[in-house]
Design a protein around this motif. Structure first.
Motif, mmCIF file in Angstrom:
data_model
loop_
_atom_site.group_PDB
_atom_site.id
_atom_site.type_symbol
_atom_site.label_atom_id
_atom_site.label_comp_id
_atom_site.label_asym_id
_atom_site.label_seq_id
_atom_site.Cartn_x
_atom_site.Cartn_y
_atom_site.Cartn_z
ATOM 1 N N LEU A 12 0.803 -1.264 0.073
ATOM 2 C CA LEU A 12 -0.037 0.149 0.136
ATOM 3 C C LEU A 12 1.000 1.175 0.028
ATOM 4 O O LEU A 12 1.748 1.135 0.559
ATOM 5 C CB LEU A 12 -0.943 0.011 1.301
ATOM 6 C CG LEU A 12 -2.202 -0.802 1.185
ATOM 7 C CD1 LEU A 12 -2.844 -0.768 2.611
ATOM 8 C CD2 LEU A 12 -3.016 -0.081 0.244
ATOM 9 N N ASP A 13 0.574 2.303 -0.814
ATOM 10 C CA ASP A 13 1.140 3.605 -0.662
ATOM 11 C C ASP A 13 2.441 3.716 -1.289
ATOM 12 O O ASP A 13 3.285 4.560 -0.861
ATOM 13 C CB ASP A 13 1.018 4.140 0.790
ATOM 14 C CG ASP A 13 -0.354 4.200 1.341
ATOM 15 O OD1 ASP A 13 -1.210 4.526 0.540
ATOM 16 O OD2 ASP A 13 -0.588 3.927 2.577
ATOM 17 N N THR A 14 3.029 2.598 -1.923
ATOM 18 C CA THR A 14 4.153 2.891 -2.604
ATOM 19 C C THR A 14 4.189 2.257 -4.060
ATOM 20 O O THR A 14 3.601 1.009 -4.152
ATOM 21 C CB THR A 14 5.432 2.282 -1.813
ATOM 22 O OG1 THR A 14 6.489 2.169 -2.741
ATOM 23 C CG2 THR A 14 5.020 0.998 -1.040
ATOM 24 N N GLU A 15 4.822 2.743 -4.835
ATOM 25 C CA GLU A 15 5.039 2.293 -6.230
ATOM 26 C C GLU A 15 6.174 1.433 -6.259
ATOM 27 O O GLU A 15 6.353 0.558 -7.458
ATOM 28 C CB GLU A 15 5.202 3.451 -7.107
ATOM 29 C CG GLU A 15 4.460 3.616 -8.390
ATOM 30 C CD GLU A 15 4.808 4.721 -9.405
ATOM 31 O OE1 GLU A 15 6.073 4.926 -9.118
ATOM 32 O OE2 GLU A 15 4.106 4.816 -10.268
ATOM 33 N N ASP A 16 6.821 1.230 -5.162
ATOM 34 C CA ASP A 16 8.113 0.355 -5.471
ATOM 35 C C ASP A 16 7.785 -0.866 -5.491
ATOM 36 O O ASP A 16 6.824 -1.457 -4.353
ATOM 37 C CB ASP A 16 9.107 0.811 -4.268
ATOM 38 C CG ASP A 16 9.707 2.129 -4.304
ATOM 39 O OD1 ASP A 16 9.531 2.521 -5.557
ATOM 40 O OD2 ASP A 16 9.856 2.807 -3.254
ATOM 41 N N PRO A 17 8.287 -1.814 -6.163
ATOM 42 C CA PRO A 17 8.070 -3.198 -6.153
ATOM 43 C C PRO A 17 8.792 -4.005 -4.879
ATOM 44 O O PRO A 17 9.693 -3.493 -4.587
ATOM 45 C CB PRO A 17 8.558 -3.729 -7.515
ATOM 46 C CG PRO A 17 9.643 -2.685 -7.871
ATOM 47 C CD PRO A 17 9.238 -1.463 -7.193
ATOM 48 N N HIS A 18 7.913 -5.180 -4.219
ATOM 49 C CA HIS A 18 8.392 -5.980 -3.476
ATOM 50 C C HIS A 18 8.491 -7.400 -4.177
ATOM 51 O O HIS A 18 7.722 -7.683 -4.511
ATOM 52 C CB HIS A 18 7.700 -5.836 -2.318
ATOM 53 C CG HIS A 18 8.052 -4.717 -1.639
ATOM 54 N ND1 HIS A 18 8.770 -4.309 -0.537
ATOM 55 C CD2 HIS A 18 7.651 -3.330 -1.738
ATOM 56 C CE1 HIS A 18 8.905 -3.296 0.104
ATOM 57 N NE2 HIS A 18 8.036 -2.624 -1.013
ATOM 58 N N LEU A 19 9.908 -7.794 -4.002
ATOM 59 C CA LEU A 19 10.155 -8.997 -4.689
ATOM 60 C C LEU A 19 10.378 -10.328 -3.945
ATOM 61 O O LEU A 19 11.074 -10.079 -2.844
ATOM 62 C CB LEU A 19 11.446 -8.830 -5.647
ATOM 63 C CG LEU A 19 11.137 -8.177 -7.093
ATOM 64 C CD1 LEU A 19 10.376 -8.773 -7.854
ATOM 65 C CD2 LEU A 19 11.013 -6.759 -6.931
ATOM 66 N N TYR A 20 9.868 -11.538 -4.187
ATOM 67 C CA TYR A 20 10.280 -12.563 -3.413
ATOM 68 C C TYR A 20 10.308 -13.627 -4.252
ATOM 69 O O TYR A 20 9.850 -13.776 -5.331
ATOM 70 C CB TYR A 20 8.791 -12.763 -2.559
ATOM 71 C CG TYR A 20 8.524 -11.804 -1.201
ATOM 72 C CD1 TYR A 20 9.378 -11.876 -0.094
ATOM 73 C CD2 TYR A 20 8.095 -10.620 -1.594
ATOM 74 C CE1 TYR A 20 9.233 -10.922 0.759
ATOM 75 C CE2 TYR A 20 7.770 -9.521 -0.662
ATOM 76 C CZ TYR A 20 8.286 -10.089 0.677
ATOM 77 O OH TYR A 20 8.295 -8.937 1.611
ATOM 78 N N MET A 21 11.219 -14.509 -3.672
ATOM 79 C CA MET A 21 11.286 -15.842 -4.469
ATOM 80 C C MET A 21 10.359 -16.686 -3.746
ATOM 81 O O MET A 21 10.238 -16.857 -2.384
ATOM 82 C CB MET A 21 12.513 -16.530 -4.255
ATOM 83 C CG MET A 21 12.991 -17.934 -4.297
ATOM 84 S SD MET A 21 14.456 -18.660 -4.680
ATOM 85 C CE MET A 21 14.537 -19.131 -3.077
ATOM 86 N N VAL A 22 9.354 -17.384 -4.713
ATOM 87 C CA VAL A 22 8.424 -17.970 -3.985
ATOM 88 C C VAL A 22 8.424 -19.533 -4.222
ATOM 89 O O VAL A 22 8.683 -19.907 -5.347
ATOM 90 C CB VAL A 22 6.880 -17.571 -4.402
ATOM 91 C CG1 VAL A 22 5.718 -18.350 -3.766
ATOM 92 C CG2 VAL A 22 6.684 -16.113 -4.095
ATOM 93 N N VAL A 23 8.632 -20.408 -3.158
ATOM 94 C CA VAL A 23 8.809 -21.831 -3.511
ATOM 95 C C VAL A 23 7.447 -22.372 -2.999
ATOM 96 O O VAL A 23 6.997 -22.305 -1.717
ATOM 97 C CB VAL A 23 9.770 -22.279 -2.285
ATOM 98 C CG1 VAL A 23 9.899 -23.882 -2.684
ATOM 99 C CG2 VAL A 23 11.089 -21.682 -2.560
#
Ligand code: ZN
Length: 992
Positions: free
Chosen positions: A627-638
């Protein structure tokens, strides 16, 4: 439920059988209509996602695509539904969860699903009226628009008046363009050639979708005859599924439709293809653009055809054999082909038909590879039949098959899947329930792991079967241009035969046609489309609970629900401490995990181990937005799924893979990356709209840059670049990936999502704990900083004959706040303006507009013959909407609001529920968030539309930030691009 008695007649239907089908959790009732013999299968259970379907046996008589064109055309108006496109009009305001018609090699089906009873009844009637009473007999323009027609175009495009000497003829039509797109894809050419070769004397040898070169041979008379012949109740298959009032529906179908039809002898039987006396070979060319290197670009298939009506048990057995012998990591055939460098990828295929076929394909093969194909396959199979098929691999394949049949996860709608499955036997006058009852054959296939039933089948159907075929699809530089020139010459010759009067007539006809296309439906006609009201909308969305807990100090988001005994887990490792380049590495790392050897297992054995000890393990990189940010958050998803009692074993295997995967086998790594590249190449030309959109988003949004680097054109280019310089960079890359893995498996920024029955959850968590505890906690500096690429217009040339045109606008950047009503506007534009302009009038296969809560809009076209024309349509979308906002009445607006509701309340399977809960947790967007925007959408006013129209006009009106993937010549000739590239196996090459 009513007391149904076999042999009784209910509303004109005789009940022939009534049985329980445990596999589908339903009561099955099989009926036959007394008067005309229409067949009806009902699967009654408490699934609220109800399904209705009607299908016809429609073996084609040639490759003109009559079956496919009829499928399109019957949806363009009927007795009761008078608009030009009732199907689209209904789609605009429906709560449907599935609505799509499909043409197969021997059948055409019309399935529909909805959770709302009123909506379900409306859709059901729409389809029944469409197939039995279509408007095609009264309105020839439907065939012209959806099938094909001549178009007179001025040679000089700026010329307004049509002059015979100054104009030329072209061909247009929705199906015509759709199939041109299909045939731009070499894997489609290979499949069509394989079927043409295996079935020279039967309907399966024809292209039911229509071959672009043959479609213009279809006359309107032949098209109507096709409908008249096949679309009769006596040749129909009706299907009802879910918590439906069956008696009520039977009565309705009989009274409104079936009772109007007498029995008819419909000749639609499938003919038997006589087996070959000896194996055959076949060659065909596909097109590559000039400048491409044709070396190693063959597509080839090796296939066998079997006897008609193969029993389910044998069909499943042969599918298992294909999986194990051709596509499995341990397949000797695949390994030999890849090791000897004969092809870049090897895939298996199995098609269940009246007379099924099975086989193996090579992608990007060398000429030598094709020459040796038959010898390699037959030689290896003979050896395997002698030594015995590996039992562990068979068992793993069997587990995988059983898991997928049971969980039905892949299918969007369970009922639609059962409809298609039942037709695998039903359509050929066999028992429809046999195709649904998989427990018994699975059990028997398991028992027969002891003994030699598999080897016998291998010999009988594959090795000693003379009905065998090798197809070589070889690349030919500039073939499309040659075909295009030949077509233009043919059209020019045709033009010359026209007298002045005939030509004037053609122009007059064209005028009438365009006017017809552009004239909006009358109020009276629109009133024939049934509508829901806002009170029909279920406002209680996201009906699941998620419960937060902790494991080894990290958050666990659990969703306790019924899953049929399966655990779905997703473990997310934060990646925001990586730079953009390292993110691309992380993507490669995830693509390799599960495909390389570990300490205990060779890569060949690992694939089997995964399906022996779990229901499947997947690894990827996902992007989330908070919420409230354009910045992407990246996760490696297993992701891992398993039966509850398998869980401890699955966890152990997961640990083995995450902690001991070996990155030291350079040849194997290269082999996997080459396969990845080959798959990307195919996808970029067949689903280019995804890549074009990602690219256009990268000009404006940090998240777009990340998607482009992780899975878009930038990723493809990087992958190619590594492979081009493999000898120099391969070993450093491998070392880097190994190191990266050590760093990624880290508890610092980690979450877990678990979906399972509530009573199983505590044990599941407990069994996972030691593994999670063994991972280090180390914090790294957050380094991911991405800046958008800046506004550009780019073109990417491929061998395709059609385009994918995408444009993006970042309205948040212009200070405008995201609002739920935007989805209503976008859905209106997609289904109305864009559909009419880009598809109906422009001949593209599809087009749409999406809105993101991150504050941007993207538009796309799919298999589009145009390029600049489509961009001007996007450019005018805002004005159109502003105009519409002035005229729109409350009812039309409500329809659009209802049509946008699926965004807020999609049907969810257990796995999808778990994923959504996790996404909501990571993003911080709770149920209130979605409810707020849904309420905004529900309250949409015409002022909201006008406002969105302005935003759109500002964003798209100046034609900036677009990206086009498609025909290289067209892109090369166009002057609208800042950058032009050619998409090669070497990566992206600048076009000069
Ligand atoms: Zn189609």
């Amino acid at each position: 439920m009513q007391n149904w008695t076999v042999n009784e007649i209910y509303h004109g239907f005789r009940l022939e059988r009534r049985e329980t089908v445990a596999e589908t959790d339903s009561e099955a009732l099989l009926f036959r209509h007394e008067k005309n013999g229409a067949r009806l299968l009902a699967l009654i259970n408490d699934d609220d996602n109800k399904v209705f379907g009607i299908g016809f046996r429609t073996p084609p008589l040639d490759s003109t695509g009559a079956a496919h064109i009829v499928e399109h055309c019957v949806l363009s108006g009927s007795r009761r539904y008078k608009t030009k496109e009732p199907f689209m009009d209904m789609l605009k305001g429906s709560l449907q969860t599935f609505l799509n018609a499909m043409t197969f090699p021997d059948k055409t089906i019309y399935p529909v699903a909805s959770r709302n009873t009123k909506d379900f009844y409306n859709l059901m009637d729409l389809y029944l009226d469409a197939v039995f009473y279509p408007a095609i007999y009264d309105e020839p323009k439907i065939f012209q628009q959806e099938g094909w027609h001549y178009e007179v175009v001025p040679i000089n495009p700026s010329e307004q008046e049509m002059d015979q000497d100054e104009s030329r003829l072209t061909l247009s039509g929705v199906v015509y363009n759709e199939m041109k797109g299909v045939y731009s894809d070499p894997s489609s050419v290979l499949l069509a050639e394989t079927m043409a070769g295996l079935y020279p004397d039967t309907a399966y040898g024809f292209e039911s979708g229509g071959h672009p070169a043959v479609i213009p041979d279809l006359t309107e008379e032949a098209f109507l005859a096709f409908h008249r012949h096949y679309y009769h109740p006596s040749n129909s298959y009706l299907f009802i599924y879910g918590d439906v009032d069956l008696a009520d529906r039977l009565s309705y179908i009989d009274a409104e439709y079936l009772s109007n039809f007498e029995a008819l002898e419909v000749e639609s039987e499938l003919k038997v293809q006589a087996p070959f006396v000896k194996p055959q070979k076949r060659t065909a060319a596909y097109s590559l653009p000039s400048g491409d290197d044709p070396t190693g670009k063959h597509y080839a298939s090796w296939s066998v055809c079997v006897e008609p009506n193969l029993p389910m048990l044998e069909q499943m057995r042969l599918e298992l054999l294909c999986d194990v012998l051709f596509e499995n990591a341990a397949s000797r055939i695949r390994e030999r082909i890849l090791k000897e460098g004969l092809a870049e990828d090897v895939v298996s295929f199995a098609e269940s038909l009246y007379q099924s076929f099975f086989g193996v394909g090579m992608i990007n093969a060398s000429a030598a590879g094709v020459a040796a194909f038959d010898e390699i396959v037959v030689g290896e199979l003979t050896q395997i039949a002698k030594e015995g098929v590996d039992r562990k691999q068979l068992e793993a394949a069997l587990n995988r098959l059983e898991f997928s049949l049971r969980e039905c996860e892949g299918a969007t709608t369970r009922g639609v899947r059962y409809f298609i499955q039942s037709l695998e036997t039903w359509l050929y006058d066999q028992d429809p329930l046999a195709a649904l009852r998989f427990n018994e054959p699975i059990h028997q296939l398991r028992e027969e792991l002891v003994g030699d039933a598999y080897e016998k089948a291998l010999r009988k159907y594959f090795i000693d079967n003379p009905h065998r075929l090798v197809v070589d699809c070889y690349p030919e530089i500039g073939l499309n241009e040659k075909k295009e020139t030949a077509l233009m010459e043919r059209l020019e010759a045709h033009r010359r035969t026209l007298t002045d009067e005939e030509f004037a007539d053609l122009i007059a006809q064209q005028k009438v046609f365009k006017e017809w296309q552009q004239t909006p439906d009358s109020k009276e006609d629109l009133a024939t489309i049934p509508k829901l009201s806002l009170s029909d909308v279920d406002r209680d969305i996201l009906k699941f609970d998620s419960v937060g807990t902790q494991l080894a100090g990290r958050p666990v988001i659990t969703v306790p629900m019924f899953t049929g005994g399966t655990v779905y887990a997703e473990i997310c490792f934060g990646l925001n401490s990586l730079s953009l380049t390292e993110l691309t590495d992380a993507r490669l790392y995830t693509a390799l995990l599960t495909n390389l050897a570990t300490e205990k297992y060779s890569y060949q054995d690992l694939e089997s181990e995964i399906y022996l000890q779990s229901g499947g393990i997947s690894v990827g990189v996902n992007q989330y937005n908070k919420l409230d940010t354009e910045d992407p958050h990246l996760y490696m998803v297993v992701g891992i799924k398993a039966l509850v009692d398998q869980w401890p074993k699955s966890v152990a295997l997961l640990q083995e893979i995450l902690e001991t995967t070996r990155f030291d086998d350079l040849d194997r790594i290269k082999e996997e990356l080459v396969r990845l590249r080959a798959r990307y190449e195919l996808q970029i030309s067949s689903a280019g709209h995804v890549y074009a959109m990602q690219r256009s988003q990268a000009y404006l949004l940090p998240g777009g840059v990340v998607s482009d680097a992780l899975s878009g054109l930038a990723f493809y280019d990087q992958l190619c670049s590594y492979l081009n310089r493999w000898d120099d960079v391969g070993s450093t890359l491998a070392k880097r990936l190994a190191k990266l893995g050590e760093r990624l498996i880290n508890r610092h920024d980690m979450f877990i999502g678990l979906t399972a029955a509530s009573e199983d959850l505590p044990t599941i968590i407990q069994q996972l704990e030691p593994l999670v505890k063994s991972w280090p906690i180390q914090s790294y500096e957050q380094r991911l900083e991405v800046a958008p690429l800046g506004i550009r217009n780019e073109g990417f040339g491929t061998a395709s004959q059609v385009q994918y045109v995408a444009q993006t606008f970042d309205f948040a950047d212009a200070g405008i706040e995201y609002d739920g009503s935007m989805h209503v506007a976008a859905s209106l534009l997609s289904l109305d303006y864009m559909h009419n302009q880009v598809r109906a009038q422009g001949g593209a296969y599809g087009a749409g507009l999406i809105v993101s809560d991150l504050g941007y809009i993207s538009s796309y076209s799919y298999r589009d013959p145009h390029l600049e024309r489509t961009l001007s349509i996007y450019g005018e979308a805002g004005n159109y909407l502003s105009q519409l906002a002035k005229e729109i009445d409350q009812q039309t607006l409500e329809v659009a609001i209802i049509g946008s509701m699926s965004k807020f309340n999609p049907p969810l399977t257990a796995q999808k529920t778990g994923r959504l809960a996790l996404r909501m947790y990571i993003s911080g967007k709770g149920k209130e968030y979605f409810v707020t925007y849904m309420n905004q959408a529900l309250a949409t006013t015409s002022e909201d539309l006008a406002r969105f129209g302005q935003i759109l006009q500002e964003g798209f009106g100046n034609q900036k930030a677009f990206s086009v993937i498609g025909n290289q010549n067209l892109i090369n000739e166009s002057s609208i691009f800042d950058n032009k590239f050619s998409v090669h196996a070497q990566g992206l090459k600048v076009l000069s």
